[in-house]
Design a protein around this motif. Structure first.
Motif, short mmCIF file in Angstrom:
data_model
loop_
_atom_site.label_atom_id
_atom_site.label_comp_id
_atom_site.label_asym_id
_atom_site.label_seq_id
_atom_site.Cartn_x
_atom_site.Cartn_y
_atom_site.Cartn_z
N PHE A 141 1.36 -1.15 0.11
CA PHE A 141 0.15 -0.14 -0.08
C PHE A 141 0.78 0.65 0.31
CE2 PHE A 141 -1.67 -3.45 1.84
CZ PHE A 141 -3.40 -2.72 1.94
N LYS A 142 0.43 1.76 -0.93
CA LYS A 142 1.74 2.74 -1.19
C LYS A 142 1.07 4.45 -2.00
CE LYS A 142 4.29 1.31 -5.07
NZ LYS A 142 5.99 1.22 -5.90
N THR A 173 4.87 4.00 3.37
CA THR A 173 4.05 2.54 2.61
C THR A 173 4.13 1.34 3.70
OG1 THR A 173 5.59 3.22 0.86
CG2 THR A 173 5.18 0.76 1.00
N PHE A 177 0.16 4.96 5.14
CA PHE A 177 -0.44 3.63 5.53
C PHE A 177 0.81 3.03 6.65
CE2 PHE A 177 -1.26 4.37 1.15
CZ PHE A 177 -3.21 3.79 0.79
N THR A 221 -3.39 4.44 11.12
CA THR A 221 -2.78 4.60 9.95
C THR A 221 -3.84 4.64 8.53
OG1 THR A 221 -1.77 2.10 9.44
CG2 THR A 221 -0.32 4.17 10.13
N TYR A 242 -3.71 2.61 6.83
CA TYR A 242 -4.13 0.93 6.39
C TYR A 242 -4.54 0.53 8.00
CZ TYR A 242 -3.23 -4.10 6.42
OH TYR A 242 -2.97 -5.37 6.76
N TYR A 301 -7.67 -0.50 5.61
CA TYR A 301 -7.69 -1.35 5.74
C TYR A 301 -7.53 -2.97 6.14
CZ TYR A 301 -7.00 0.82 0.84
OH TYR A 301 -7.74 0.25 -0.51
#
Length: 763
Positions: free
Chosen positions: A498-499, A521, A641, A656, A658, A662
């Motif tokens: 993820f970036k 990232t 992320f 974050t 993420y 996510y």
């Protein structure tokens, strides 16, 4: 029996398209396929054929014959325009199933006669990419109204006092400002050495930050509203895009269209709505109606909104009458991009001529479809009067033949004063390389969003977690063929990264050199923090979720450049240069501008240079941040992320992108205990109509998340591709499901009923 109906929908009527009774039409539905988790805006799509029956030939206007049905008015043209998709609906047993868009792909001929039509049905989210096309952010007309004087006084004020922005009828407070991000200057803070260049400490020797090296920033929520304002068929709900969702609402875009300082060599002004009179003439003619005249200072020109016609032409006539003989330039922009320009004009001029038979002006230019605006450039204070005409030529129908052209004209005037002060607007400065659809896609990837169009054609935007949380439990046990199914491994990737796409600025590059990984990232699985993950089987390929934005690492300054906690200042700053310290544009930069005083932080006074021998000291100014707050507290949300060490506080901020948006989905989906279950089912049409992609499907004592649904409407068989989540349920949940289902009967796809005591009955 399951029957499918397909309709083209109009304002007050429906046209039912006849279907073959032998073709098995399949519809594939998926909101986020585990095989392509970064894909957005694609709920479902399917191509199929329909017969070239009398009814369908009428609906598609005998598409095989382009000479049939030409009318005098292109708006009434009987030719079917296959370049445009039309609103459509799928019904199950004459009740609404799905709304979407229909595209005619081809007519298939047999013995030189039409046999069938090939059409594609798209889910309604396709209208985003369909409507926005390749248009870029700078084409959003509402951004032209966000203006500011390019003066030192105005910029210094906006460094600490954000201005309000109005889009349509809505005003958003504190939405336009100048953050402490420089384009060329490497800032320092040294209270001792007054010889250093770009020294923010107010020594009074004019070496601080040059106000011309700063650029503005705009709240991204106003960009969302500008999209809705310009494209009336795109309306988002407020589930995510709202003013109380601070991780989103507090996010700004830095308006860094070009390298270095803002160009002010040729002051340019756009004529506004208030500068124009109402149109006169043939204002009832389609394409010249009042809604198409320069509302907002723009002529919404060109072909009819629903049909194009090769015989329709639009021409523009412009006459300019300045108050003095100073030089000026005239520019016509289409979709906010330069379309026509005449430089070095002086006195009364006629730069655009719609007649085509006059020696004045340039040869007439046919105007393609687009949104037009008028602009003037001059370096002097001048008053301008303009006379503008728009001419439309279209064919008339003479005895069934396309005969002579008919001409329609509207005209209006405008008056405009060009001030000495340089004005700029957001549309001039916003990054102009990114498409609107890519901007939206970037936001969806950042926050792991889903888009579903409801029955009112409003786009519901939710985080994926909230999308699934809003679903219902649907028990499909008795409709599912349990005699044959497939269970597959769910892990298609060895790793997911993820970036951000833009990591080229100096501090982000230095971070990667030192830390050995790109700034901000995240990589799943994180083998560095979980030793057990080092035993993870390397199955599949690496996968990337890439956000199309720039991601700076910001820098908190030390006094005297002595990197000691005692020397830390409260000044955080951004530097838009590469590793060689050359100014760069990069991708569009998103960040949080923060006034430190809102967190109880006392800001050092800094010097802003306003002239070679003049400066002004300020003690309130916005600093850039990747986190929602500068100081750690209960809210550590940020737009990294990975949980990087926060640039200001020096501690990791764990909230974050993420972790917040996510982690639950990735952890549950790619858990070693997760599987993809494939079942066949005969689901009654009333249940199938109501089954949503965020519903949890219950089969026996297992609960599943939907990955994909494929329905064949000829056979009535639905293929379910499901991901088990029963390992996440409590024991009581499983018990309830089991006791609820044990006394029921269960289907196989050949209509044999299977009872739990294993006796069978064929229907």
């Amino acid at each position: 029996m399951m029957q499918l109906q397909l309709y083209l929908t109009k304002t007050s009527s429906y046209d039912q398209i006849e279907l073959f009774d032998f073709e098995g039409i399949e519809l594939v539905q998926s909101i986020q396929d585990v095989r392509d988790i970064a894909k957005v805006f694609a709920e479902f799509t399917r191509t199929f054929t329909v017969p070239a029956s009398r009814i369908n030939n009428g609906i598609f206007k005998h598409f095989d014959n382009p000479d049939i049905g030409r009318e005098s008015n292109p708006g009434d043209n009987l030719n079917f325009d296959a370049t445009r998709r039309l609103d459509a609906e799928l019904h199950l047993n004459f009740l609404l199933f799905k709304k979407g868009r229909l595209q005619l792909d081809a007519v298939n001929m047999r013995n030189n006669k039409p046999y069938s039509y090939t059409v594609t049905f798209f889910g309604d989210t396709v209208k985003l990419s369909e409507t926005l096309g390749d248009q870029t952010l700078n084409t959003l007309a509402a951004l032209s109204d966000i203006e500011f004087d390019y003066t030192s006084a105005s910029i210094i004020n906006l460094m600490g006092n954000a201005s309000d922005v109005t889009i349509g009828s809505d005003t958003f407070t504190d939405s336009f400002l100048f953050p402490l991000i420089t384009s060329t200057q490497k800032l320092v803070y040294d209270s001792i050495d007054n010889t250093k260049e770009n020294n923010l400490y107010p020594h009074g020797n004019y070496k601080g930050v040059d106000y011309r090296d700063l650029k503005p920033a705009l709240r991204i929520h106003t960009i969302i509203k500008a999209i809705e304002d310009q494209y009336t068929n795109i309306q988002f709900d407020s589930s995510f895009f709202n003013t109380t969702n601070l991780p989103y609402y507090n996010l700004f875009m830095w308006l860094n269209k070009e390298k270095g300082k803002i160009d002010i060599e040729s002051p340019q002004r756009r004529l506004k709505a208030s500068d124009f009179t109402a149109a006169r003439g043939d204002t009832d003619e389609p394409g010249l109606a009042q809604s198409s005249t320069p509302a907002g200072g723009r002529f919404n020109g060109a072909q009819d909104i629903f049909f194009k016609h090769s015989k329709v032409e639009y021409f523009l006539d412009v006459k300019i009458f300045p108050s003095n003989s100073d030089s000026y330039n005239f520019i016509l922009k289409k979709d906010n991009k330069e379309f026509f320009r005449v430089d070095n004009l002086s006195g009364d001029k006629h730069p655009m001529n719609m007649k085509g038979n006059s020696s004045e002006g340039s040869p007439r230019i046919d105007l393609p479809e687009g949104l037009y605006s008028f602009h003037l450039e001059t370096t002097s204070a001048t008053d301008f009067d303009l006379e503008i005409g728009v001419k439309k030529n279209r064919p008339s129908l003479v005895l069934g033949w396309v005969g002579e052209l008919r001409t329609f004209v509207i005209s209006y005037t405008a008056s405009f004063s060009f001030p000495i002060a340089v004005e700029k607007d957001a549309s001039e400065l916003i990054p102009n390389k990114i498409k609107i659809i890519d901007f939206l896609t970037g936001l969806f990837k950042m926050f792991n969003l889903t888009a579903v169009v409801n029955n009112d054609r409003v786009i519901e935007v939710k985080t994926l977690d909230n999308f699934y949380a809003s679903g219902q439990n649907v028990n499909l046990t008795e409709y599912t063929d349990v005699t044959e199914s497939t269970i597959e491994s769910i892990i298609p990737f060895s790793s997911i990264e993820f970036k951000y796409d833009g990591l080229d600025t100096i501090f982000a590059s230095q971070h990667e050199e030192i830390a050995g990984k790109p700034w901000g990232t995240a990589i799943w699985p994180d083998r560095t923090s979980d030793s057990a993950s080092n035993d993870f089987l390397e199955v599949g390929e690496s996968y990337e979720v890439v956000v199309p934005f720039e991601h700076h690492k910001f820098n908190r300054l030390y006094n005297e450049d002595i990197e000691d906690v005692a020397n830390l200042t409260n000044i955080q700053w951004g530097y838009s240069v590469n590793s060689d310290e050359n100014s760069i544009v990069g991708k569009p930069l998103l960040f949080y501008p923060i006034l430190p005083s809102t967190e109880g932080i006392t800001q050092e006074q800094i010097e802003v240079v306003i002239a070679p021998t003049a400066s002004q000291n300020i003690s309130s100014y916005y600093v850039p941040s990747n986190s929602l707050k500068l100081l750690p507290d209960d809210d550590l949300k940020n737009i990294n992320f990975f949980a990087e060490t926060n640039e200001y506080s020096g501690t990791p901020f764990t909230g974050t992108l993420y972790e917040e948006y996510y982690d639950d989905y990735i952890t549950q989906t790619f858990d070693p205990a997760s599987r993809i279950y494939k079942y066949k089912a005969k689901i009654p049409d009333d249940i199938l109509r109501e089954l949503k992609l965020n519903d949890s499907v219950v089969i026996f004592d297992y609960t599943f998340r939907v990955n994909k649904i494929v329905t064949n409407f000829l056979t009535g068989i639905t293929q379910l591709e499901l991901i088990n989540k029963s390992n996440l349920l409590s024991t009581s949940d499983n018990e309830n499901d089991y006791t609820d289902n044990v006394s029921k009967t269960y289907n196989t796809v050949d209509t044999t009923k299977v009872r739990v005591d294993l006796t069978t009955r064929t229907v």
